[in-house]
Scaffold this motif. Structure first.
Motif, PDB file in Angstrom:
ATOM      1  N   ARG A  61      -6.179  16.558 116.550  1.00 31.09           N
ATOM      2  CA  ARG A  61      -7.133  16.796 115.445  1.00 31.09           C
ATOM      3  C   ARG A  61      -6.506  16.428 114.107  1.00 31.09           C
ATOM      4  O   ARG A  61      -6.637  17.141 113.116  1.00 31.09           O
ATOM      5  CB  ARG A  61      -7.584  18.255 115.417  1.00 31.09           C
ATOM      6  CG  ARG A  61      -8.344  18.643 116.674  1.00 31.09           C
ATOM      7  CD  ARG A  61      -8.906  20.029 116.560  1.00 31.09           C
ATOM      8  NE  ARG A  61      -9.581  20.416 117.795  1.00 31.09           N
ATOM      9  CZ  ARG A  61     -10.012  21.646 118.047  1.00 31.09           C
ATOM     10  NH1 ARG A  61      -9.853  22.592 117.154  1.00 31.09           N
ATOM     11  NH2 ARG A  61     -10.608  21.926 119.178  1.00 31.09           N
ATOM     12  N   LYS A  62      -5.736  15.314 114.128  1.00 25.55           N
ATOM     13  CA  LYS A  62      -5.052  14.786 112.938  1.00 25.55           C
ATOM     14  C   LYS A  62      -3.956  15.718 112.410  1.00 25.55           C
ATOM     15  O   LYS A  62      -3.562  15.625 111.231  1.00 25.55           O
ATOM     16  CB  LYS A  62      -6.053  14.444 111.821  1.00 25.55           C
ATOM     17  CG  LYS A  62      -7.069  13.389 112.265  1.00 25.55           C
ATOM     18  CD  LYS A  62      -7.745  12.736 111.078  1.00 25.55           C
ATOM     19  CE  LYS A  62      -8.706  11.636 111.537  1.00 25.55           C
ATOM     20  NZ  LYS A  62      -9.895  11.565 110.693  1.00 25.55           N
ATOM     21  N   TYR A  63      -3.412  16.594 113.229  1.00 18.94           N
ATOM     22  CA  TYR A  63      -2.297  17.438 112.785  1.00 18.94           C
ATOM     23  C   TYR A  63      -1.122  16.531 112.420  1.00 18.94           C
ATOM     24  O   TYR A  63      -0.746  15.659 113.206  1.00 18.94           O
ATOM     25  CB  TYR A  63      -1.902  18.427 113.897  1.00 18.94           C
ATOM     26  CG  TYR A  63      -0.864  19.410 113.433  1.00 18.94           C
ATOM     27  CD1 TYR A  63      -1.206  20.464 112.596  1.00 18.94           C
ATOM     28  CD2 TYR A  63       0.474  19.273 113.804  1.00 18.94           C
ATOM     29  CE1 TYR A  63      -0.250  21.364 112.142  1.00 18.94           C
ATOM     30  CE2 TYR A  63       1.441  20.169 113.358  1.00 18.94           C
ATOM     31  CZ  TYR A  63       1.072  21.209 112.527  1.00 18.94           C
ATOM     32  OH  TYR A  63       2.008  22.085 112.071  1.00 18.94           O
ATOM     33  N   CYS A  68       4.787  23.353 114.584  1.00 22.20           N
ATOM     34  CA  CYS A  68       4.216  24.246 113.577  1.00 22.20           C
ATOM     35  C   CYS A  68       5.332  25.167 113.115  1.00 22.20           C
ATOM     36  O   CYS A  68       6.019  25.780 113.940  1.00 22.20           O
ATOM     37  CB  CYS A  68       3.072  25.072 114.158  1.00 22.20           C
ATOM     38  SG  CYS A  68       1.697  24.092 114.798  1.00 22.20           S
ATOM     39  N   HIS A  77       0.331  27.384 112.488  1.00 18.28           N
ATOM     40  CA  HIS A  77      -0.076  26.052 112.025  1.00 18.28           C
ATOM     41  C   HIS A  77       0.502  25.704 110.650  1.00 18.28           C
ATOM     42  O   HIS A  77      -0.089  24.893 109.915  1.00 18.28           O
ATOM     43  CB  HIS A  77      -1.609  25.900 112.005  1.00 18.28           C
ATOM     44  CG  HIS A  77      -2.242  26.184 113.342  1.00 18.28           C
ATOM     45  ND1 HIS A  77      -3.579  26.374 113.516  1.00 18.28           N
ATOM     46  CD2 HIS A  77      -1.696  26.308 114.580  1.00 18.28           C
ATOM     47  CE1 HIS A  77      -3.840  26.619 114.793  1.00 18.28           C
ATOM     48  NE2 HIS A  77      -2.700  26.580 115.456  1.00 18.28           N
ATOM     49  N   LYS A 212      -6.598  33.792 106.399  1.00 20.84           N
ATOM     50  CA  LYS A 212      -7.369  32.718 105.766  1.00 20.84           C
ATOM     51  C   LYS A 212      -6.608  31.410 105.934  1.00 20.84           C
ATOM     52  O   LYS A 212      -5.415  31.429 106.252  1.00 20.84           O
ATOM     53  CB  LYS A 212      -7.624  33.025 104.285  1.00 20.84           C
ATOM     54  CG  LYS A 212      -6.349  33.146 103.465  1.00 20.84           C
ATOM     55  CD  LYS A 212      -6.638  33.470 101.992  1.00 20.84           C
ATOM     56  CE  LYS A 212      -5.329  33.556 101.220  1.00 20.84           C
ATOM     57  NZ  LYS A 212      -5.456  34.024  99.857  1.00 20.84           N
ATOM     58  N   ILE A 213      -7.307  30.301 105.753  1.00 19.44           N
ATOM     59  CA  ILE A 213      -6.690  28.981 105.910  1.00 19.44           C
ATOM     60  C   ILE A 213      -6.479  28.380 104.527  1.00 19.44           C
ATOM     61  O   ILE A 213      -7.385  28.389 103.687  1.00 19.44           O
ATOM     62  CB  ILE A 213      -7.568  28.064 106.791  1.00 19.44           C
ATOM     63  CG1 ILE A 213      -7.725  28.696 108.191  1.00 19.44           C
ATOM     64  CG2 ILE A 213      -6.963  26.665 106.904  1.00 19.44           C
ATOM     65  CD1 ILE A 213      -8.601  27.904 109.142  1.00 19.44           C
ATOM     66  N   LYS A 215      -5.659  25.438 101.530  1.00 15.74           N
ATOM     67  CA  LYS A 215      -6.399  24.215 101.191  1.00 15.74           C
ATOM     68  C   LYS A 215      -5.887  22.979 101.944  1.00 15.74           C
ATOM     69  O   LYS A 215      -6.578  21.967 102.015  1.00 15.74           O
ATOM     70  CB  LYS A 215      -6.331  23.963  99.675  1.00 15.74           C
ATOM     71  CG  LYS A 215      -7.201  24.939  98.890  1.00 15.74           C
ATOM     72  CD  LYS A 215      -7.585  24.384  97.503  1.00 15.74           C
ATOM     73  CE  LYS A 215      -8.380  25.410  96.714  1.00 15.74           C
ATOM     74  NZ  LYS A 215      -7.534  26.565  96.285  1.00 15.74           N
ATOM     75  N   ASP A 216      -4.664  23.071 102.508  1.00 17.90           N
ATOM     76  CA  ASP A 216      -4.175  21.932 103.297  1.00 17.90           C
ATOM     77  C   ASP A 216      -4.975  21.774 104.593  1.00 17.90           C
ATOM     78  O   ASP A 216      -4.772  20.812 105.340  1.00 17.90           O
ATOM     79  CB  ASP A 216      -2.661  22.063 103.573  1.00 17.90           C
ATOM     80  CG  ASP A 216      -2.303  23.286 104.414  1.00 17.90           C
ATOM     81  OD1 ASP A 216      -3.168  23.810 105.140  1.00 17.90           O
ATOM     82  OD2 ASP A 216      -1.132  23.723 104.355  1.00 17.90           O
ATOM     83  N   GLY A 217      -5.872  22.726 104.867  1.00 20.79           N
ATOM     84  CA  GLY A 217      -6.727  22.626 106.047  1.00 20.79           C
ATOM     85  C   GLY A 217      -6.087  23.130 107.334  1.00 20.79           C
ATOM     86  O   GLY A 217      -6.761  23.167 108.379  1.00 20.79           O
ATOM     87  N   TRP A 218      -4.817  23.495 107.299  1.00 19.45           N
ATOM     88  CA  TRP A 218      -4.100  23.926 108.508  1.00 19.45           C
ATOM     89  C   TRP A 218      -3.457  25.307 108.396  1.00 19.45           C
ATOM     90  O   TRP A 218      -3.666  26.142 109.254  1.00 19.45           O
ATOM     91  CB  TRP A 218      -3.005  22.905 108.875  1.00 19.45           C
ATOM     92  CG  TRP A 218      -3.546  21.705 109.544  1.00 19.45           C
ATOM     93  CD1 TRP A 218      -3.734  20.468 109.009  1.00 19.45           C
ATOM     94  CD2 TRP A 218      -4.003  21.625 110.908  1.00 19.45           C
ATOM     95  NE1 TRP A 218      -4.276  19.626 109.938  1.00 19.45           N
ATOM     96  CE2 TRP A 218      -4.443  20.304 111.114  1.00 19.45           C
ATOM     97  CE3 TRP A 218      -4.085  22.537 111.973  1.00 19.45           C
ATOM     98  CZ2 TRP A 218      -4.960  19.872 112.334  1.00 19.45           C
ATOM     99  CZ3 TRP A 218      -4.594  22.117 113.194  1.00 19.45           C
ATOM    100  CH2 TRP A 218      -5.030  20.788 113.368  1.00 19.45           C
ATOM    101  N   THR A 219      -2.643  25.501 107.350  1.00 16.29           N
ATOM    102  CA  THR A 219      -1.794  26.690 107.310  1.00 16.29           C
ATOM    103  C   THR A 219      -2.620  27.970 107.293  1.00 16.29           C
ATOM    104  O   THR A 219      -3.423  28.183 106.385  1.00 16.29           O
ATOM    105  CB  THR A 219      -0.886  26.657 106.065  1.00 16.29           C
ATOM    106  OG1 THR A 219      -0.260  25.372 105.994  1.00 16.29           O
ATOM    107  CG2 THR A 219       0.184  27.752 106.132  1.00 16.29           C
TER     108      THR A 219
END
Ligand code: MF3
Ligand code: CO
Ligand code: CO
Length: 258
Positions: A61-63, A68, A77, A212-213, A215-219
């Motif tokens: 998924r583009k990781y 991690c 993540h 919560k996640i 803004k990098d979309g992962w952490t």
């Protein structure tokens, strides 16, 4: 549908998990104050490559990283970056490798140099919860028996389990059925059959369970900023005791001596 493993597939699955376990062991021993998480991820990448495997995470998924690496209030993540690890930090290292057509998935939280008693207790309780969950991975038990064992141990020690992310079946792909929550969910009533391979992975917060996640979309981080720990093994359900596929020989033999 749960994909049961046997024969050559199970041999390959065991091999993949052995590589994942050995890589995690090496990375955990490498972690020290002053390294950036980027340097830790690069070390892991070299370890994975030297064993003829490849990262199961990179490109998933583009990781964007090989592992991690989640520091302190980061739950899972966490992305490798230029952040320097400091004495007293705790870092959750999650390793997934692809080898001989199968995936091994394993994680552990380690102290950077050393850590305070509160952080150590969080790590200990999380690792104990993992092993209590593994002990419940018995034939004819249900997924909820694993979840209940984990949740009960965590909450009776005053910590909380993350709800948004769960353990999972693992095999030719990283996430297969069944889902293995770290909390009791009555929908998860599948029976565990010999040949089932699951990643059991308590994610435990010292404070509130909410995450919560970034803004990098992962952490993934704890909403209240409290510390979080994560331990994971890929486990085979057998006709008897569960087999911990990602537990390296080195740790096994250490335990036997102790
Ligand atoms: N290894 C994680 C798990 O335990 C999944 C990581 S997906 C990634 O399920 F894309 F973040 F690598
Ligand atoms: Co993992
Ligand atoms: Co996993």
């Amino acid at each position: 549908m749960i994909i049961l493993k046997s024969g050559r597939d199970l041999d390959a699955m065991r091999a993949a998990c052995e590589v994942a376990g050995a890589v995690l062991e090496a990375v955990a021993a490498f972690v020290r104050p002053g390294l950036t998480t980027r340097q830790v991820d690069e070390f892991a990448a070299a370890q994975i490559k030297s064993r003829g495997a490849r990262s199961a995470f990179l490109g998933y998924r583009k990781y964007p990283c090989h592992t991690c690496l989640s520091v302190n209030d980061e739950v899972v993540h966490g992305l490798a970056n230029e952040r320097e690890l400091r004495f007293g930090d705790i870092v959750s290292v999650d390793v997934g490798v692809y080898y001989r057509g199968f995936i091994g998935d394993t994680a552990r939280t380690v102290a950077v140099g050393g850590c305070g008693v509160a952080a150590q207790r969080l790590m200990d309780v999380t690792e104990q919860a993992l092993h209590l969950g593994i002990a419940a991975a018995l034939p004819d038990n249900r997924v909820t028996d694993i979840s209940r064992a984990i949740q009960h141990h965590v909450e009776s020690n005053g910590f909380s389990v993350v709800r948004e992310f769960v353990g999972h079946g693992v095999g030719r792909t990283m996430h297969e059925e069944p889902q293995v929550p770290n909390f009791v969910d009555r929908k998860m009533n599948q029976r565990l059959r010999p040949g089932t391979t699951i990643a059991i992975e308590p994610m435990v917060n010292a404070g509130r369970p909410e995450v919560k996640i970034l803004k990098d979309g992962w952490t993934v981080v704890t909403q209240d900023g409290s510390l979080s720990a994560h331990f994971e093994h890929t486990v085979l359900v057998t006709g008897g005791e569960p087999e911990i596929l990602t537990w390296p020989e080195t740790r096994l033999s250490k335990l036997k001596v102790a």
